[in-house]
Design a protein around this motif. Structure first.
Motif, short mmCIF file in Angstrom:
data_model
loop_
_atom_site.label_atom_id
_atom_site.label_comp_id
_atom_site.label_asym_id
_atom_site.label_seq_id
_atom_site.Cartn_x
_atom_site.Cartn_y
_atom_site.Cartn_z
N GLU A 184 0.83 -1.20 0.00
CA GLU A 184 0.00 0.00 0.00
C GLU A 184 0.87 1.26 0.00
OE1 GLU A 184 -3.27 0.27 -0.31
OE2 GLU A 184 -3.42 -1.91 -0.51
N ASN A 185 1.98 1.22 0.73
CA ASN A 185 2.86 2.38 0.83
C ASN A 185 3.83 2.51 -0.34
OD1 ASN A 185 1.89 3.29 3.39
ND2 ASN A 185 3.04 1.65 4.37
N ASP A 186 4.10 1.39 -1.02
CA ASP A 186 5.02 1.42 -2.17
C ASP A 186 4.40 0.60 -3.30
OD1 ASP A 186 7.09 1.66 -3.90
OD2 ASP A 186 8.55 0.52 -2.74
N PRO A 187 3.42 1.15 -4.02
CA PRO A 187 2.74 0.39 -5.08
C PRO A 187 3.60 0.19 -6.32
CG PRO A 187 1.94 2.65 -5.03
CD PRO A 187 2.85 2.50 -3.84
N LEU A 188 4.78 0.81 -6.37
CA LEU A 188 5.64 0.70 -7.55
C LEU A 188 6.69 -0.40 -7.43
CD1 LEU A 188 6.27 4.49 -8.31
CD2 LEU A 188 4.55 2.97 -9.31
N ILE A 189 6.54 -1.27 -6.45
CA ILE A 189 7.49 -2.40 -6.31
C ILE A 189 7.46 -3.23 -7.58
CG2 ILE A 189 7.96 -4.54 -5.06
CD1 ILE A 189 6.87 -3.25 -2.56
#
Length: 449
Positions: free
Chosen positions: A30-35
């Motif tokens: 949720e905090n890093d959707p670009l993983i």
């Protein structure tokens, strides 16, 4: 009794810990959707990763959520996590690492949470179908879908071939008409492929997404190009990946002629650097066949994109000849040459020789066929010389060249057999075959009778 109580308490603590780990994993996404890449890491490697990334060893909360704005409660929970003996998640620069120590516990919690949410979601759908008044809405339906998508994502990152989870996501997405959610789905399957590049379910899911958006996507050609680049990137890391190349071949059916020609040109360098991988040459054959199909349907003319198809084939033959001479004994190159020769004879030569309006054109084609045979025999002769019996690649080269000429005999149309026999008089093909592959001499003797 005391033992049973202790076991139940232990199981309860383990289950609670598993749920906490699952929530941490879902919060990271949720905090890093670009993983865009993930993997499993041994606990002993976390300190090394922290040192390489310049992360202080006493700040595990920065590893878990490096760029998130945290509430007081989230910071408190992270401080509690820092008291644990091992760090379980590593997240930096859109890369995610999960400790192998918690995989089993995390998988059990993810599966249990997903199946529980899936059961509630199905019950909600059944209940909504029984309601007569269609204006009545169930406020929990969207919430259940959100939970279901979160848990299914976590489960697929831990077990990429969990078909129920993939199908569940298809069902939820099929009810939506938002291009962004389909793009997110492509991102998720690419993340799965970053650690499981041969996952058949992940590739199949990508094809379902692409097929779903093909009719009403304004930048569909751009998506196809990115898909092709993704396959090439994965094939570089995962050698002989049939599933990836099969996906790339499937994409060709959606490409226009101009895009196919661009792919044919762009993929040449990669194929020249991976001459042992027959899959990349199979992809080139699929592109060439697509061009032939479009030509037969007159799509090339209608699209306004003109090119000399016969010259395209000759260029491919010349390029293949260069590779055959440069990389000795590679069977994939000879198989590709068989395809090129077969298509050239069946499409360009036979098609022209059947036309009834021009004897000059037919004579010209016969002349071209004579030059073609001359070039193929010269290539076979140059490759049949074995300078060193201890060098296996030279022996393989001689065997492939002799078998290629033997195969070519079966492909020539009957009206042109005399032309081939005339060219073969100066070549002792039987002796060449027996010399290059003595263990099959009896087979060659029967064929040449």
């Amino acid at each position: 009794m005391a033992t049973r109580t202790a076991n139940m308490s232990k199981e309860s603590c383990s289950e609670e810990k598993g749920l906490n780990l699952l929530h941490q994993l879902e919060d990271i996404f949720e905090n890093d959707p670009l993983i865009d890449e993930m993997g499993y890491i041994h606990p002993s490697q976390f300190s090394l990763l922290n040192d390489e990334s310049g992360i202080p060893g006493d700040s595990p909360e920065e590893v878990l959520h490096p760029s998130a704005e945290r509430t007081a409660s989230s910071v408190e929970s992270l401080l509690d996590a820092s008291n644990q003996e091992n760090l379980y998640f590593w997240n930096r620069d859109h890369k995610l690492g999960i400790s192998t120590q918690i995989l089993l516990q995390l998988y059990r919690s993810a599966k249990q949470s997903f199946m529980s949410a899936f059961k509630q979601y199905k019950a909600s759908n059944i209940q909504s179908d029984k309601v007569v008044d269609s204006s009545y809405a169930f406020p929990s339906c969207d919430h259940l879908e959100s939970i279901l998508m979160r848990h299914s994502r976590s489960l697929l990152l831990l077990s990429c071939d969990f078909i129920t989870a993939w199908n569940c996501r298809k069902y939820v997405l099929s009810k939506k008409n938002q291009p962004s959610v389909f793009m997110d789905e492509l991102h998720l399957s690419a993340l799965v492929l970053s650690y499981a590049p041969k996952s058949e379910q992940a590739w199949s899911h990508r094809r379902w997404v692409i097929k779903s958006i093909s009719a009403n996507c304004s930048n569909f050609n751009e998506i196809l190009e990115k898909e092709s680049e993704l396959v090439e990137k994965i094939a570089e890391r995962s050698k002989m990946n049939y599933r990836a190349w099969n996906h790339r071949c499937w994409l060709v059916s959606y490409m226009k002629t101009e895009q196919v020609l661009h792919e044919l040109k762009r993929a040449r360098n990669w194929a020249a650097q991976h001459i042992a991988d027959n899959s990349c040459f199979h992809y080139r054959r699929r592109l060439l066949l697509k061009i032939l199909e479009d030509s037969s349907c007159r799509r090339c003319v209608s699209s306004g994109y003109n090119f000399d198809m016969e010259q395209l084939w000759k260029d491919e033959l010349d390029w293949n000849r260069t590779l055959v001479n440069r990389f000795v004994g590679r069977e994939a190159l000879w198989l590709h040459r068989r395809f090129l020769s077969s298509c050239w004879i069946n499409h360009f030569l036979t098609e022209s020789s059947n036309t009834s309006n021009a004897s000059k054109e037919t004579a010209s084609k016969y002349h071209e066929f004579g030059e073609f045979l001359e070039n193929e025999l010269c290539l076979a002769k140059s490759c049949s010389t074995i300078l060193d019996n201890d060098f296996e690649d030279l022996q393989s080269q001689a065997k492939h060249s002799a078998c290629y000429i033997l195969w070519l005999r079966t492909q020539v149309p009957k009206p042109l057999e005399n032309e081939l026999l005339e060219k073969l008089r100066g070549v002792d093909l039987l002796n060449l075959l027996n010399k290059s592959c003595p263990e099959r001499s009896s087979l060659f003797n029967d064929i040449m009778k």
